[in-house]
Design an enzyme around this catalytic site. Structure first.
Site, PDB file in Angstrom:
ATOM      1  N   ASP A   1     -10.308 -21.667  -6.519  1.00  0.00           N
ATOM      2  CA  ASP A   1     -10.193 -20.385  -7.199  1.00  0.00           C
ATOM      3  C   ASP A   1     -10.519 -20.601  -8.674  1.00  0.00           C
ATOM      4  OD1 ASP A   1      -9.067 -17.444  -6.819  1.00  0.00           O
ATOM      5  OD2 ASP A   1      -8.342 -18.185  -8.743  1.00  0.00           O
TER       6      ASP A   1
ATOM      7  N   ASP B   1      -3.381 -18.865  -7.232  1.00  0.00           N
ATOM      8  CA  ASP B   1      -4.232 -18.107  -6.313  1.00  0.00           C
ATOM      9  C   ASP B   1      -4.817 -19.002  -5.224  1.00  0.00           C
ATOM     10  OD1 ASP B   1      -3.628 -16.054  -7.953  1.00  0.00           O
ATOM     11  OD2 ASP B   1      -5.672 -15.650  -8.639  1.00  0.00           O
TER      12      ASP B   1
ATOM     13  N   HIS C   1      -3.101 -14.372 -10.601  1.00  0.00           N
ATOM     14  CA  HIS C   1      -4.311 -14.400 -11.428  1.00  0.00           C
ATOM     15  C   HIS C   1      -4.385 -15.662 -12.270  1.00  0.00           C
ATOM     16  CE1 HIS C   1      -5.757 -10.430 -10.321  1.00  0.00           C
ATOM     17  NE2 HIS C   1      -4.545  -9.933 -10.541  1.00  0.00           N
TER      18      HIS C   1
ATOM     19  N   GLU D   1     -10.877 -18.720 -12.712  1.00  0.00           N
ATOM     20  CA  GLU D   1     -10.657 -17.623 -13.654  1.00  0.00           C
ATOM     21  C   GLU D   1     -11.823 -17.650 -14.631  1.00  0.00           C
ATOM     22  OE1 GLU D   1      -8.401 -15.476 -13.091  1.00  0.00           O
ATOM     23  OE2 GLU D   1      -7.394 -16.637 -11.525  1.00  0.00           O
TER      24      GLU D   1
END
Length: 688
Positions: free
Chosen positions: A24, A177, A172, A26
């Protein structure tokens, strides 16, 4: 159906042994080209056990938008001391089992909307001289859409976590996540197990399976191995609905729920209650078992179930006083010479026309007794045209007619040149006279005859060889009298010298073609042959088109020597302006030097008649058509151009002029050719 105990290899890669790496990211935005990565989180799992984690902040080198800071909590102060993506990539690739120049990684890349995360990673890798991620990928979003779409209001990661009661919740942030995605993956794997998804290949295929009512029957495929064999769809009463073969039983049967879009498949799946299978040692054994099972059960959804009943023989009635060719369905001990069986009565009639074009056999069906006088009111039409003998009228005696039949019988039994050479000469002559349609028809008859003789040789060789023991990389097979010997099945061998029965011809052809292909590729070794497997007969010709620069349409393939001094044949038809000249009685321009040079150039590039192996099947003529016609007449500057007739404008029922649309001039409002007007297909009709 006989069940065979499967080994662990039949299961492919079990999900319990697969390594999943959940990733994952960001980022500062949604575009991989305009945005950058701010955090990376990854976890490794195998069999539900956590093997390792990877987490790091990344300095994006660009400002972080305030909206992203509010959503993720990542500020510029947090990423300022963090390493750049260039420094992070080597350790991340090591965690993902990616080694430059090494084998493909065995682990599977997982993500929730994995395309988003993979796109950012691929962009970063390419920007710093690495290749794109080569992993197989599993998207939990696609899996949830397939398995949970009717149970949740949306497919967001937080919504799925609440529905499946996962221990980790998304926040988030990359690692949180990734852990939440891993929990969702494991919960979805449990759901997928109820549909027979036990291996990694089943999991990768599951998102592509269409959502139709028969999807619940995927569990019927849970016991299918990944080996060659035969599968049978049965209804609730145990009746066989469909029989098929496959080199990978599990993958092929599961494809009916995803990629197979034939019209009969939905109805087949609705009626299916059980799926049986029988593992075969080789694909050849699976093909033969399929043929036998189809004939035994005649399944309703198999087109080939009753196709063999329409097979036909071409018979030369040698027992008659004046033999002739006839299309028959059954074989009798009447002294006739049988050719076939052929796929249909139409195929047999095509071969009959080819033979009758090469030899003037009688074509009437009148029975002529041994002692009855030969007399009739008028000869038949082929006899009047001079293309067939007419013993009915008494003009052809028995000895004279026997001299016509003897070469035909000898050609069908052995050397076929007495039949092939007349057809070839006729094809060349017609092409030289620019009678292209007739030459094309002769070419088709010649090809049909060559294909039939090739088919006949395969049948005779396999049957007369007796016992054949062939050893290949997949095992050893034994053929006895044109029949493959299988465990648990006893089939009577075919008798040499007699026509192959219609119900056995497909199996004999499959064995003959397999022997030819495997022998040519060097994949089979013959340990024993009781009879003769090779043919002493001359090789059959193969018509192979040769490209003419820009190839003409299929029906205009050239075919052999013509009047231009070199090999020629079927050429292009006259261009439109040449047709107009001929119809108007004008003489075509002779001062076009380019046109004069093109004809010999095309004539030099002809279709070659190659000598190929006796068992080869002639390849159909290819098609490589270009809109440009290289030898079309071009008018030089100053040359008078031929005037084409100008069509009158189309008018409606009340005499009003109509615009030229929906196909051009001469069409009415409904798009139909106007009354009393020229249609675009006529010479003189101008396209819109």
């Amino acid at each position: 159906m006989l069940e065979v105990q499967r080994s662990l290899d039949d299961l492919g890669t079990p999900l319990a042994d697969a390594t999943f790496v959940v990733v994952d990211l960001e980022t500062t935005g949604t575009s991989p080209r305009q945005s950058a990565i701010t955090e990376i989180g990854a976890v490794r799992f195998r069999g539900g056990e956590l093997l390792g984690t990877f987490r790091t902040l990344v300095n994006p080198g660009v400002p972080i938008p305030p909206m992203i800071t509010v959503l993720t909590g990542i500020t510029e102060a947090m990423v300022r001391p963090a390493p750049s993506i260039e420094a992070v990539l080597p350790s991340l690739l090591e965690f993902l089992d990616v080694r430059p120049g090494g084998p493909a990684p065995a682990c599977v890349l997982v993500g929730h909307n994995v395309r988003f995360d993979a796109a950012f990673l691929d962009a970063a890798l390419e920007a710093h001289g690495y290749g794109r991620l080569p992993h197989r990928r599993v998207d939990t979003l696609a899996l949830a859409r397939r398995l949970l779409r009717d149970e949740v209001p949306n497919l967001r990661l937080a919504t799925l976590g609440d529905q499946l009661r996962t221990p980790h919740r998304p926040s988030h942030r990359a690692l949180d996540d990734a852990l939440a995605t891993a929990d969702v993956l494991h919960a979805l794997l449990e759901r997928a197990g109820t549909l027979g998804v036990l291996g990694l290949d089943d999991l990768l295929e599951l998102p592509t399976i269409r959502a139709h009512p028969a999807a619940a029957k995927l569990s019927l495929t849970a016991g299918l191995p990944r080996k060659p064999g035969v599968y049978l769809f049965r209804d609730a009463g145990g009746r066989v609905l469909y029989v098929g073969k496959a080199t990978n039983l599990r993958a092929r049967v599961r494809s009916y729920f995803s990629s197979d879009d034939r019209r009969k498949v939905p109805q087949l799946l609705r009626e299916t209650a059980t799926i049986d299978h029988l593992v075969s040692a080789t694909p050849l054994e699976a093909e033969v078992r399929e043929l036998r099972l189809i004939q035994r059960h005649e399944p309703r959804f198999n087109r080939r179930a009753k196709a063999w009943r329409s097979y036909a023989y071409l018979k030369l009635t040698l027992a008659e006083r004046f033999p002739r060719l006839a299309t028959v369905r059954t074989v009798r001990d009447d002294g006739g010479l049988y050719l076939g069986p052929l796929p249909s009565a139409g195929a047999a009639r095509a071969v009959q026309e080819a033979i009758e074009s090469a030899a003037p056999l009688r074509r009437c069906t009148r029975r002529l007794g041994r002692r009855l006088p030969t007399a009739c009111d008028a000869p038949c039409l082929p006899a009047q045209l001079g293309v067939a003998a007419c013993p009915c009228s008494g003009d052809t005696g028995e000895e004279e007619y026997a001299s016509v039949v003897a070469p035909v019988a000898a050609a069908l039994r052995g050397d076929p040149r007495p039949l092939l050479e007349p057809l070839e000469r006729r094809m060349h002559a017609l092409a030289g006279d620019e009678r292209f349609e007739e030459a094309a028809a002769t070419r088709d008859r010649l090809s049909a005859l060559v294909r039939t003789l090739t088919r006949q040789r395969i049948l005779e060789q396999v049957v007369t060889a007796g016992r054949i023991v062939a050893r290949g990389p997949e095992g050893t097979i034994e053929i006895v009298g044109g029949r493959l010997r299988l465990d648990g099945e006893e089939m009577a061998p075919l008798e040499p010298g007699r026509p192959v029965p219609r119900e056995a011809v497909d199996e004999v052809l499959a064995l003959g073609r397999w022997l030819e292909r495997a022998g040519r590729a060097g994949r089979v070794h013959l340990d024993a042959v009781a009879g003769r497997l090779a043919s002493p007969l001359p090789r059959l010709p193969r018509l192979r088109p040769v490209a003419l620069g820009r190839a003409p349409p299929r029906s205009l393939i050239r075919a052999g020597p013509a009047a231009h001094g070199g090999p020629a044949g079927l050429q292009r038809p006259p261009a439109l302006h040449e047709q107009v000249h001929e119809r108007r009685g004008d003489q075509r321009p002779e001062d076009d030097h380019e046109h004069e040079q093109q004809v010999p150039a095309q004539a030099a590039a002809a279709q070659e008649v190659e000598q190929v192996g006796a068992g080869e099947v002639p390849e159909p003529a290819g098609r490589d058509h270009d809109d440009e016609q290289p030898d079309r007449h071009r008018h030089e500057p100053g040359e008078e151009r031929p005037q084409l007739p100008c069509p009158r404008p189309a008018r409606g029922r009340r005499g009003r002029r109509l615009p030229a649309r929906r196909g051009g001039a001469g069409y009415d409002r409904g798009g139909r050719p106007g009354r009393g007007r020229s249609a675009p297909g006529d010479v003189g009709a101008a396209p819109a």
